[in-house]
Design a protein around this motif. Sequence first.
Motif, PDB file in Angstrom:
ATOM      1  N   HIS A  35       9.809 -18.482 -28.119  1.00 28.47           N
ATOM      2  CA  HIS A  35       9.349 -19.812 -28.555  1.00 28.47           C
ATOM      3  C   HIS A  35      10.242 -20.869 -27.926  1.00 28.47           C
ATOM      4  O   HIS A  35      11.461 -20.741 -27.910  1.00 28.47           O
ATOM      5  CB  HIS A  35       9.413 -19.912 -30.083  1.00 28.47           C
ATOM      6  N   CYS A  36       9.621 -21.919 -27.389  1.00 26.24           N
ATOM      7  CA  CYS A  36      10.395 -23.002 -26.775  1.00 26.24           C
ATOM      8  C   CYS A  36      10.718 -24.051 -27.838  1.00 26.24           C
ATOM      9  O   CYS A  36       9.823 -24.646 -28.432  1.00 26.24           O
ATOM     10  CB  CYS A  36       9.624 -23.642 -25.627  1.00 26.24           C
ATOM     11  N   ASN A  37      12.014 -24.271 -28.066  1.00 28.00           N
ATOM     12  CA  ASN A  37      12.432 -25.240 -29.083  1.00 28.00           C
ATOM     13  C   ASN A  37      12.269 -26.677 -28.615  1.00 28.00           C
ATOM     14  O   ASN A  37      12.269 -27.596 -29.420  1.00 28.00           O
ATOM     15  CB  ASN A  37      13.884 -24.969 -29.480  1.00 28.00           C
ATOM     16  N   ALA A  38      12.123 -26.864 -27.298  1.00 30.61           N
ATOM     17  CA  ALA A  38      11.949 -28.220 -26.777  1.00 30.61           C
ATOM     18  C   ALA A  38      10.500 -28.681 -26.919  1.00 30.61           C
ATOM     19  O   ALA A  38      10.235 -29.775 -27.414  1.00 30.61           O
ATOM     20  CB  ALA A  38      12.393 -28.279 -25.310  1.00 30.61           C
ATOM     21  N   CYS A  39       9.545 -27.850 -26.473  1.00 29.73           N
ATOM     22  CA  CYS A  39       8.148 -28.310 -26.508  1.00 29.73           C
ATOM     23  C   CYS A  39       7.332 -27.598 -27.583  1.00 29.73           C
ATOM     24  O   CYS A  39       6.124 -27.796 -27.685  1.00 29.73           O
ATOM     25  CB  CYS A  39       7.496 -28.193 -25.133  1.00 29.73           C
ATOM     26  N   ASN A  40       8.014 -26.751 -28.380  1.00 26.92           N
ATOM     27  CA  ASN A  40       7.401 -26.156 -29.558  1.00 26.92           C
ATOM     28  C   ASN A  40       6.143 -25.339 -29.241  1.00 26.92           C
ATOM     29  O   ASN A  40       5.125 -25.459 -29.909  1.00 26.92           O
ATOM     30  CB  ASN A  40       7.076 -27.261 -30.582  1.00 26.92           C
ATOM     31  N   ALA A  49      12.952 -19.258 -18.475  1.00 29.10           N
ATOM     32  CA  ALA A  49      12.864 -20.657 -18.893  1.00 29.10           C
ATOM     33  C   ALA A  49      11.429 -20.922 -19.330  1.00 29.10           C
ATOM     34  O   ALA A  49      10.515 -20.188 -18.955  1.00 29.10           O
ATOM     35  CB  ALA A  49      13.235 -21.586 -17.733  1.00 29.10           C
ATOM     36  N   CYS A  50      11.243 -21.970 -20.107  1.00 28.75           N
ATOM     37  CA  CYS A  50       9.902 -22.257 -20.628  1.00 28.75           C
ATOM     38  C   CYS A  50       8.939 -22.562 -19.478  1.00 28.75           C
ATOM     39  O   CYS A  50       9.203 -23.462 -18.681  1.00 28.75           O
ATOM     40  CB  CYS A  50       9.957 -23.450 -21.584  1.00 28.75           C
ATOM     41  N   PRO A  51       7.800 -21.846 -19.396  1.00 28.94           N
ATOM     42  CA  PRO A  51       6.844 -22.115 -18.313  1.00 28.94           C
ATOM     43  C   PRO A  51       6.095 -23.433 -18.498  1.00 28.94           C
ATOM     44  O   PRO A  51       5.472 -23.925 -17.565  1.00 28.94           O
ATOM     45  CB  PRO A  51       5.890 -20.920 -18.378  1.00 28.94           C
ATOM     46  N   HIS A  52       6.176 -23.999 -19.719  1.00 30.85           N
ATOM     47  CA  HIS A  52       5.477 -25.263 -19.975  1.00 30.85           C
ATOM     48  C   HIS A  52       6.344 -26.453 -19.573  1.00 30.85           C
ATOM     49  O   HIS A  52       5.920 -27.323 -18.820  1.00 30.85           O
ATOM     50  CB  HIS A  52       5.089 -25.367 -21.450  1.00 30.85           C
ATOM     51  N   CYS A  53       7.589 -26.506 -20.101  1.00 34.16           N
ATOM     52  CA  CYS A  53       8.417 -27.696 -19.879  1.00 34.16           C
ATOM     53  C   CYS A  53       9.634 -27.414 -19.012  1.00 34.16           C
ATOM     54  O   CYS A  53      10.363 -28.338 -18.635  1.00 34.16           O
ATOM     55  CB  CYS A  53       8.850 -28.298 -21.221  1.00 34.16           C
ATOM     56  N   GLY A  54       9.865 -26.140 -18.703  1.00 32.55           N
ATOM     57  CA  GLY A  54      11.016 -25.805 -17.864  1.00 32.55           C
ATOM     58  C   GLY A  54      12.330 -25.717 -18.613  1.00 32.55           C
ATOM     59  O   GLY A  54      13.364 -25.403 -18.024  1.00 32.55           O
TER      60      GLY A  54
HETATM   61 ZN   LIG Z   1       8.925 -25.804 -23.352  1.00 36.95          ZN
END
Ligand SMILES: [Zn+2]
Lengths: 140, 399
Positions: A35-40, A49-54
Amino acid sequence: MSGATTAPARPRPVVQPWARPFWDSARRHELVLQHCNACNQAIHYPRVACPHCGGGDLGWRRASGRGTLYSFTVVESNAPSAFIADMPYVVAVVRLDEGVQMLSNVVQCDPGELRCDQPVEVVFERLDDEFTLPKFRPLR
Amino acid sequence: MNIRRGRTAIVGTGEVPTGRFPDRSAIEIALDAARLAIRDAGIDKDEIDFVIPTTAVFSFQFSNELTTCRLVEELGLKNVSANATVFSGGSSSTNALRIASALIETGRARSILFVHCDKLGTGVSAQGGIDLFSTAGISMEWEVPFGQHYSTVAALATQRYKHETGTTDEQLSAVCVSNRKWAELNPNAYFRKPLTIDEVMASKMLSTPLRAKHSNMLFDGGAAFVVTSADHARELTDQPAYVLGEGGVVTHFAYHQEPDLTRFGWARAGRQAFLEAGIEPADIDVAEIYDSYPIYQLIAFEEIGLAPRGHAGRLHLEGATAPGGRIPTTTDGGMLSKGHIGAGGSVSLLVEAARQVMGRAGPRQVPGCRFAVETAVGGTYMDAQVTILGSDVPRGRPA
Ligand SMILES: [Zn+2]
């Protein structure tokens, strides 16, 4: 069982270190998602790394274990060597309620009764001491 | 934006028959294809100044020999500045053409030879082929442990596409029949006997709803082409195959990551290619559509604009894509009937597209063919690549 068999062993997941919590949890019969804590957003399969927001602030959350069959197929012949003994077996793309897709098998079912979009839930099948694979069965 | 349309052209193609040739070495196949292409281009071999081989999946050793300049030495090419392998699985042809065109447009090269050959028919066993394609391009962590392989990959798309569009097994099978009718006219094709929908639907079930005759088979074969500048092309021939437009979209590595298994990236890739070419889908005379399985021919056909969503199966069943039909499609017989030769699947289709617009397609020639569209895709349908060739360069809105 008849004598000699030359079928290769079932392939084990070739695990990347950042995905280790997924497999450790599966061995305990828990389905977890990165789970990405930056973009939830939920992430599957696990990334460095998060594939959505990096972003790199990633954690793990227990998943509902429920989803729908996006698509499926019943393997009846010409399987890879390691899976010949398993035929017929079902390969499926499952859409989890968390919004990610996962490739798996559908078990504990009549393959002829499966339909696209039907609800499924996770079950766990032991492969060996190290690996337990998350699989799915029709939701009852 | 620069007008890139029609700055380069394919001026020669070469191809050897697809089949099982245990007595022919891979290098012999490659050299035959290369020499045919150079001869067809009408150039001296020493005019070739850049060579692009692609990988032969059957052998790492042989692929390494191609990468380390064996073709240049065997052909005795005296003026080659660089030999560089381009490989992206089934889309290698498009990427090689794309890179070749860029090198020529920027003056880095003048005449480029692309060569493909493979020996998947005799270089690997039948089960070996299944096993090879149960890991090639498939995630070792997230898919291989669940028994994913190329039949399941195609079956998953087929199942969902049928669910969403109502396309029938009969319509899917009609793709095989249409492509077979073209293969009957192609001496380089492996399967040339007439095929019926009943035969396809009676064939062995592999992975539901995919049957044996919905599946390509692996063979030996090879093809090559020569690319040069449009100016030089006009010195060589009255009817080169100009590269009018191209578009591409990379969507995934692991198949389950693809958000829409019934569309992939074709729509955007097609729009890019048609915009650059300055023509519309309705202007297309011949469609060479990547057909490793019927489902992919139907999806790409629709998504690039040749038919509305869910109509492609019916068009194939009605004969619109067969010889004499309204939209001649996959006119060399494709991977389903000509045979699958690894990265050569789309090399064959690109070579056939060039032959059609150059008027050199023999008994399969579509009269007055001016514009051809070709599609290619690698891995587990990881990218959508669209190329448009033409016998002349349309004016009009710059791309
Ligand atoms: Zn993210």
